[in-house]
Design an enzyme around this catalytic site. Structure first.
Site: not given
Length: 356
Positions: A127, A85, A188, A2, A54, A190, A213
């Site tokens: 997800k 989340c 998803n 976000a 999303q 690493d 990230r």
């Protein structure tokens, strides 16, 4: 992601290579009720040929209606439902990574979205995480329910909600999900370098990867991913001069979409990610993190050593938030007493924007 994956950053990343770049998470209730913040987030770049959003929601009716609005009023080509989340203000309302515990409710939400989107031939994906914690795993049931509801694919972050972003992602869980369902599975967690993505696919049998990230301050990661999936051994190690040009381009795109004042303010959070590991003094870093105009940023960037080599010690290291595991996951009272959830009423805030 976000506050990160806005139209400007999606454009910047797409300029590096192929991929599906998803709009930051919006709430179904906010969209249905015409919340101003939600509408501001639903902005697409003029060169964005595939619009992907999303969507967060806990009410099947709201999610179904929001999906229809996305398809009809915003020309969206893909809807991704966020059930991953881990943020407390989301899970304490039964949303995000908490919601898949309620199997019936999960199925109702997925069915509502898939049914609405099918009228416009728009695929719906979801997800999720492994579960709330190791004693309350949900991902295998979630995969089965997603498949039964007609979801086009499921992405699994190999952590539980209680882990948040700490520790190491469990890629073995992704392998188990691949074996458990027939729909495509995306891995998803690493993915810091293109080599990690290749290794994940080889190790898990997943059909693709989701990057979060890992792209912070490194939009060229998608250039590397494209090369890696094409079988080329390419790793981008930009010198500081190239990074500076990327930083300015990012700020220019933010200013294009938001205006220069707000765009520069939005850019500030990215400075530390771009410069991570480079030999840049603290005073210069602080000045960039307080920049107010593009001209000021350009002057500051000109003070960097363009020949400074990429800090290879940063390769493969985590980026963005990590933190420690949570002591417990915030949940609605009585949430774990059953796995049904049919008729459960949980109202998300119309302007909630926190994603994970």
């Amino acid at each position: 992601m976000a506050g990160i994956t806005n139209a400007a950053y999606r454009r910047l990343c797409s300029e590096q290579g192929a991929g599906l770049y998803v709009c930051e998470m919006i709430t179904s209730r906010g969209l249905v009720e015409g919340d101003a913040t939600t509408k501001q987030m639903l902005v697409f770049d003029e060169q964005e040929s595939v619009r992907s959003v999303q969507l967060y929601g806990t009410d099947p009716a709201y999610v179904g209606r929001a999906t229809e609005i996305l398809c009809t009023e915003y020309g969206v080509d893909h809807v991704d439902l966020n059930f991953g989340c881990p943020v407390p203000k989301v899970t304490r309302k039964g949303g995000g990574a908490a919601l898949p515990w309620k199997r019936t409710l999960l199925g109702e939400i997925l069915t509502a979205a898939v049914t609405a989107a099918a009228r416009y031939d728009v695929p719906v994906t979801m997800k999720t995480r492994k579960g709330i914690d190791e004693d309350h795993l949900t991902y295998l049931d979630a995969g089965r329910i997603a498949q039964e509801a007609g979801a086009a694919a499921i992405a699994l972050h190999g952590r539980t909600a209680i882990q948040s972003y700490s520790g190491t992602a469990d890629w073995d869980a992704i392998s188990r999900l691949v074996e458990h369902v027939d729909i495509p599975v995306l891995g998803n967690g690493d993915i810091w370098e293109a080599a990690d993505a290749v290794r994940m696919l080889e190790q898990t049998g997943a059909d693709g990867v989701v990057v979060g990230r890992g792209c912070l301050g490194r939009p060229w990661l998608f250039r590397d991913l494209g090369a890696a999936f094409a079988g080329e051994e390419v790793a981008t190690l930009p010198r500081l001069g190239e990074v500076a040009r990327m930083m300015l381009r990012h700020a220019e795109l933010l200013s294009l979409h938001m205006g220069e004042e707000r765009g520069c303010k939005e850019f500030r959070k990215h400075v530390s990610w771009y410069l991570k590991g480079f030999p840049v003094g603290g005073d210069l870093r602080r000045a960039m993190a307080l920049v107010v105009t593009l001209a000021e940023l350009e002057d500051l960037l000109a003070q960097l050593d363009p020949e400074a080599a990429f800090p290879v010690s940063e390769l493969g290291t985590p980026r963005g938030r990590q933190g420690s595991p949570r002591k417990k996951v915030a949940l609605p009272e009585g949430w774990l007493e059953d796995t049904d959830g049919s008729g459960w009423v949980v109202r998300e805030d119309a302007s909630e924007t926190t994603g994970g």
